[in-house]
Motif scaffolding. Structure first.
Motif, PDB file in Angstrom:
ATOM      1  N   VAL A  55       7.419  -4.561  28.481  1.00  0.00           N
ATOM      2  CA  VAL A  55       6.394  -3.561  28.189  1.00  0.00           C
ATOM      3  C   VAL A  55       5.666  -3.971  26.919  1.00  0.00           C
ATOM      4  O   VAL A  55       6.175  -4.753  26.112  1.00  0.00           O
ATOM      5  N   VAL A  56       4.466  -3.433  26.778  1.00  0.00           N
ATOM      6  CA  VAL A  56       3.674  -3.729  25.576  1.00  0.00           C
ATOM      7  C   VAL A  56       3.474  -2.421  24.814  1.00  0.00           C
ATOM      8  O   VAL A  56       2.997  -1.432  25.372  1.00  0.00           O
ATOM      9  N   GLY A  57       3.869  -2.423  23.549  1.00  0.00           N
ATOM     10  CA  GLY A  57       3.689  -1.237  22.704  1.00  0.00           C
ATOM     11  C   GLY A  57       2.368  -1.327  21.966  1.00  0.00           C
ATOM     12  O   GLY A  57       2.088  -2.315  21.295  1.00  0.00           O
ATOM     13  N   LEU A  58       1.532  -0.302  22.158  1.00  0.00           N
ATOM     14  CA  LEU A  58       0.204  -0.289  21.519  1.00  0.00           C
ATOM     15  C   LEU A  58       0.011   1.008  20.747  1.00  0.00           C
ATOM     16  O   LEU A  58       0.594   2.037  21.076  1.00  0.00           O
ATOM     17  N   ARG A  59      -0.857   0.945  19.725  1.00  0.00           N
ATOM     18  CA  ARG A  59      -1.172   2.154  18.956  1.00  0.00           C
ATOM     19  C   ARG A  59      -2.065   3.073  19.798  1.00  0.00           C
ATOM     20  O   ARG A  59      -2.723   2.597  20.745  1.00  0.00           O
ATOM     21  N   PRO A  60      -2.105   4.357  19.455  1.00  0.00           N
ATOM     22  CA  PRO A  60      -2.915   5.299  20.241  1.00  0.00           C
ATOM     23  C   PRO A  60      -4.381   4.869  20.259  1.00  0.00           C
ATOM     24  O   PRO A  60      -4.913   4.450  19.226  1.00  0.00           O
ATOM     25  N   GLY A  61      -4.981   4.935  21.418  1.00  0.00           N
ATOM     26  CA  GLY A  61      -6.403   4.603  21.546  1.00  0.00           C
ATOM     27  C   GLY A  61      -6.707   3.118  21.418  1.00  0.00           C
ATOM     28  O   GLY A  61      -7.853   2.732  21.191  1.00  0.00           O
ATOM     29  N   SER A  62      -5.684   2.282  21.563  1.00  0.00           N
ATOM     30  CA  SER A  62      -5.880   0.840  21.406  1.00  0.00           C
ATOM     31  C   SER A  62      -6.906   0.299  22.390  1.00  0.00           C
ATOM     32  O   SER A  62      -6.892   0.642  23.577  1.00  0.00           O
ATOM     33  N   THR A  63      -7.765  -0.577  21.890  1.00  0.00           N
ATOM     34  CA  THR A  63      -8.761  -1.202  22.773  1.00  0.00           C
ATOM     35  C   THR A  63      -8.108  -2.217  23.709  1.00  0.00           C
ATOM     36  O   THR A  63      -8.753  -2.722  24.626  1.00  0.00           O
ATOM     37  N   SER A  64      -6.831  -2.527  23.469  1.00  0.00           N
ATOM     38  CA  SER A  64      -6.153  -3.507  24.330  1.00  0.00           C
ATOM     39  C   SER A  64      -5.540  -2.880  25.583  1.00  0.00           C
ATOM     40  O   SER A  64      -5.104  -3.609  26.478  1.00  0.00           O
ATOM     41  N   THR A  65      -5.530  -1.541  25.660  1.00  0.00           N
ATOM     42  CA  THR A  65      -4.848  -0.868  26.776  1.00  0.00           C
ATOM     43  C   THR A  65      -5.316  -1.385  28.141  1.00  0.00           C
ATOM     44  O   THR A  65      -4.489  -1.743  28.994  1.00  0.00           O
ATOM     45  N   ALA A  66      -6.625  -1.459  28.334  1.00  0.00           N
ATOM     46  CA  ALA A  66      -7.156  -1.869  29.634  1.00  0.00           C
ATOM     47  C   ALA A  66      -6.749  -3.303  29.974  1.00  0.00           C
ATOM     48  O   ALA A  66      -6.386  -3.608  31.114  1.00  0.00           O
ATOM     49  N   LYS A  67      -6.771  -4.171  28.963  1.00  0.00           N
ATOM     50  CA  LYS A  67      -6.388  -5.585  29.181  1.00  0.00           C
ATOM     51  C   LYS A  67      -4.928  -5.709  29.612  1.00  0.00           C
ATOM     52  O   LYS A  67      -4.590  -6.495  30.495  1.00  0.00           O
ATOM     53  N   VAL A  68      -4.066  -4.935  28.967  1.00  0.00           N
ATOM     54  CA  VAL A  68      -2.635  -4.991  29.287  1.00  0.00           C
ATOM     55  C   VAL A  68      -2.413  -4.505  30.714  1.00  0.00           C
ATOM     56  O   VAL A  68      -1.681  -5.135  31.491  1.00  0.00           O
TER      57      VAL A  68
END
Ligand code: NDP
Ligand code: MG
Ligand code: MG
Length: 304
Positions: free
Chosen positions: A44-57
């Motif tokens: 899994v990938v842990g991202l900060r809230p509202g991360s711009t990377s969400t869609a890429k992951v």
């Protein structure tokens, strides 16, 4: 220098674990995708809230969690946010959330070596540091190779940290090129020294200076801006000007032709001395582990 390869690692170990990659920048992108393709099912990938990377992951078919959730989930939690933010992130989130007996992993040793992070004593702490930027860690893996990795242990309460680290390194492709055992101190000193006093020539080759700075860590980029000018200072520029003058006024050419009249005696002596330099031997070993550097050089020569 001990070097390990895939045959020395048990890939099944990392495949049996839940792996949380914190951050999806240069390294996070490469580690998460390589591990998944190596058969680690629970990455899994842990991202900060509202991360711009969400869609890429998500587009890569990976699961996104918030960082706290990912910290609770992982048997192995790999910290791939910028170095300068890791201390705070560990203190605020990971310290209180990671599972008892889990492993905390790094791709650079700065925070552990300088004790900015003092991990919980129940945690295994290891480093798998690829000696290349994320896009190369990914592209080499995709064509069946890998980028050499440094492996180091800081804490091993489980007694299994080295095996897990080797397995992780193998999962990101490092075992195809070589996994070099080192210490946190050695990795920090050589990595920072290398990125502060040497130009990262292969990256400049590939994409120019701006792209080079994008794909390296913030730590390397800061070192470049602040230390670079201390290497190439006014004195260096002055000396470069005298070299240019020697070229323009023909002094260099006269000297070189005179050397040839003398049968190249001092030229041959200097060549022999240079060939004996230990850098040549180490360089040859490292280049053998990094075939893409040699290829870039060959491609470039063919243009001339
Ligand atoms: P990047 O700067 O490329 O990664 C940034 C990632 O961290 C992004 O996903 C970003 O989130 C996330 N992030 C940024 N700020 C925060 C924050 N405040 N809270 C949570 N997440 C945040 O890092 P690198 O890949 O360059 O470096 C990661 C580690 O790898 C470092 O330890 C570095 O020294 C090491 N390393 C780097 C190499 C390289 O070539 N770059 C080579 C070898 C090791 P978002 O997506 O939301 O923007
Ligand atoms: Mg670095
Ligand atoms: Mg960067």
């Amino acid at each position: 220098m001990r070097v390990y390869y895939d045959r020395d690692a048990d890939l099944n170990l990392i495949k049996s674990k839940k792996v949380s990659i914190i951050g999806y920048g240069s390294q996070g992108f490469a580690h998460a995708n390589n591990l998944k393709e190596s058969g680690v099912e629970e990455v899994v990938v842990g991202l900060r809230p509202g991360s711009t990377s969400t869609a890429k992951v998500e587009a890569a078919g990976l699961t996104v969690m918030d960082i706290e959730e990912a910290a609770r989930f992982g048997d192995v939690v790999m910290m791939l946010t910028p170095d300068e933010l890791q201390r705070q992130l560990y203190a605020d989130v990971l310290h209180g959330s990671m599972k008892e007996g889990a492993a905390l992993a790094f791709a650079h040793g700065l925070n552990i070596h300088f004790r900015l992070i003092e991990p919980r004593p129940d945690l295994d702490v290891f480093m798998v540091a690829p000696k290349g930027p994320g896009h190369t860690v990914r592209s080499e893996y995709q064509r069946g190779g890998g980028v050499p990795c440094l492996l180091a242990l800081a804490s091993d309460p489980s007694g299994n940290a080295k095996e897990i680290g080797l397995s992780y390194a193998s999962g990101i492709g490092g075992g195809r090129a070589g996994i070099i055992e080192t210490s946190f101190r050695e990795e920090v000193e050589t990595d920072l020294f290398g990125e502060q006093v040497k130009l990262i020539v292969d990256l400049m080759y590939e994409g120019g200076i701006a792209n080079m700075r994008y794909s390296i860590s913030n730590t390397a980029e800061y070192g470049d801006y602040t230390r670079g000018p201390r290497v190439i200072d006014e004195g260096t520029r002055e000396r470069m000007k005298t070299i240019l003058a020697d070229i323009q006024n023909g002094r260099f050419t006269t000297e070189w032709m005179t050397e040839n009249v003398a049968g190249q005696a001092s030229f041959k002596a200097m060549r022999a001395r240079a060939a004996e330099h230990p850098l040549e031997e180490v360089g040859e070993r490292l280049r053998a582990m990094m075939p893409w550097i040699t290829e870039a050089r060959l491609v470039d020569r063919s243009k001339n």
